[in-house]
Design a protein around this motif. Structure first.
Motif, PDB file in Angstrom:
ATOM      1  N   ALA A  17       0.830  -1.209   0.000  1.00 33.21           N
ATOM      2  CA  ALA A  17       0.000   0.000   0.000  1.00 33.21           C
ATOM      3  C   ALA A  17       0.864   1.259   0.000  1.00 33.21           C
ATOM      4  N   VAL A  18       1.917   1.238   0.806  1.00 33.15           N
ATOM      5  CA  VAL A  18       2.804   2.399   0.887  1.00 33.15           C
ATOM      6  C   VAL A  18       3.437   2.688  -0.475  1.00 33.15           C
ATOM      7  N   ARG A  19       3.944   1.657  -1.111  1.00 35.11           N
ATOM      8  CA  ARG A  19       4.598   1.849  -2.416  1.00 35.11           C
ATOM      9  C   ARG A  19       3.617   2.357  -3.465  1.00 35.11           C
ATOM     10  N   LEU A  20       2.424   1.784  -3.473  1.00 28.01           N
ATOM     11  CA  LEU A  20       1.417   2.224  -4.446  1.00 28.01           C
ATOM     12  C   LEU A  20       1.057   3.696  -4.239  1.00 28.01           C
ATOM     13  N   ASN A  21       0.828   4.050  -2.988  1.00 29.28           N
ATOM     14  CA  ASN A  21       0.503   5.438  -2.665  1.00 29.28           C
ATOM     15  C   ASN A  21       1.574   6.406  -3.110  1.00 29.28           C
ATOM     16  N   LEU A  22       2.798   6.058  -2.771  1.00 31.68           N
ATOM     17  CA  LEU A  22       3.922   6.925  -3.085  1.00 31.68           C
ATOM     18  C   LEU A  22       4.110   7.049  -4.600  1.00 31.68           C
ATOM     19  N   LEU A  35      12.372  14.733  -0.644  1.00 33.76           N
ATOM     20  CA  LEU A  35      11.740  13.938   0.411  1.00 33.76           C
ATOM     21  C   LEU A  35      10.799  14.808   1.245  1.00 33.76           C
ATOM     22  N   LYS A  36      11.255  16.013   1.549  1.00 36.38           N
ATOM     23  CA  LYS A  36      10.453  16.978   2.307  1.00 36.38           C
ATOM     24  C   LYS A  36       9.106  17.253   1.622  1.00 36.38           C
ATOM     25  N   GLU A  37       9.151  17.468   0.309  1.00 34.57           N
ATOM     26  CA  GLU A  37       7.912  17.751  -0.424  1.00 34.57           C
ATOM     27  C   GLU A  37       6.979  16.538  -0.440  1.00 34.57           C
ATOM     28  N   MET A  38       7.567  15.343  -0.451  1.00 38.68           N
ATOM     29  CA  MET A  38       6.732  14.129  -0.404  1.00 38.68           C
ATOM     30  C   MET A  38       6.060  14.009   0.951  1.00 38.68           C
ATOM     31  N   GLU A  39       6.803  14.333   1.996  1.00 38.58           N
ATOM     32  CA  GLU A  39       6.224  14.289   3.341  1.00 38.58           C
ATOM     33  C   GLU A  39       5.043  15.237   3.460  1.00 38.58           C
ATOM     34  N   ILE A  40       5.185  16.424   2.871  1.00 39.67           N
ATOM     35  CA  ILE A  40       4.108  17.418   2.938  1.00 39.67           C
ATOM     36  C   ILE A  40       2.904  16.959   2.103  1.00 39.67           C
ATOM     37  N   SER A  49       8.801   5.455   6.199  1.00 36.26           N
ATOM     38  CA  SER A  49       8.276   4.548   5.171  1.00 36.26           C
ATOM     39  C   SER A  49       8.390   5.161   3.788  1.00 36.26           C
ATOM     40  N   ILE A  50       8.248   6.481   3.692  1.00 33.92           N
ATOM     41  CA  ILE A  50       8.476   7.128   2.395  1.00 33.92           C
ATOM     42  C   ILE A  50       9.920   6.880   1.959  1.00 33.92           C
ATOM     43  N   PHE A  51      10.838   7.077   2.888  1.00 33.21           N
ATOM     44  CA  PHE A  51      12.257   6.935   2.563  1.00 33.21           C
ATOM     45  C   PHE A  51      12.598   5.502   2.145  1.00 33.21           C
ATOM     46  N   ARG A  52      12.080   4.542   2.894  1.00 35.32           N
ATOM     47  CA  ARG A  52      12.342   3.136   2.546  1.00 35.32           C
ATOM     48  C   ARG A  52      11.812   2.793   1.165  1.00 35.32           C
TER      49      ARG A  52
END
Ligand SMILES: [Zn+2]
Ligand SMILES: [Zn+2]
Ligand SMILES: [Zn+2]
Length: 136
Positions: A17-22, A35-40, A49-52
């Motif tokens: 789910a995490v990978r699909l979302n990202l 990475l910062k913009e993805m977190e936002i 989990s975003i980083f992984r």
């Protein structure tokens, strides 16, 4: 637009789910993201989990990282058929006004003749200027 599920299947990455979302989020972008913009943009996901997921996307050659000179690594989804090898390297464009970084997929880095016994392993080609929105 290419579908996140199809891309993961094609590259043999387990579609969590995490990978699909990202990946869906990254596919919606017209620019590279830090990475910062993805977190936002993905407040429901935690940074680690975003980083992984980013790291495994890089490993499976779904995305590539870009050093645009801002000191913040940015990431963009690779073109179809990209193997992240030297011949897949392309120019990037950094807008000095809105600070967005774009892939110029249609502009591969030309091969140049290096001095004898020099070997190219990477290249970082960034063009700076104003994007279409900022140049209106
Ligand atoms: Zn690639
Ligand atoms: Zn701009
Ligand atoms: Zn790129």
């Amino acid at each position: 637009m290419r579908k996140a599920e199809d891309i993961l299947a094609l590259k043999g990455v387990k579609p969590t789910a995490v990978r699909l979302n990202l990946l869906e989020f990254l596919l919606e972008q017209d620019k590279a993201l830090s990475l910062k913009e993805m977190e936002i943009g993905l407040l429901h996901m935690d940074r680690s989990s975003i980083f992984r997921s980013l790291k495994s996307f890089e490993e499976y050659k779904l995305i590539h990282s870009i050093n645009d000179g801002t000191g913040m690594t940015k990431y963009a989804v690779c073109a179809e058929g990209c193997n992240c090898e030297l011949e897949d390297l392309h120019y990037h464009f950094y807008c000095t006004s809105c600070e967005k970084t774009f892939c110029l997929m249609d502009h591969p880095i030309p091969s140049i003749i290096l001095p004898k016994n020099f070997k190219m392993t990477d290249a970082n080609m960034v063009i700076k200027g104003l994007c279409d929105q900022c140049n209106k």
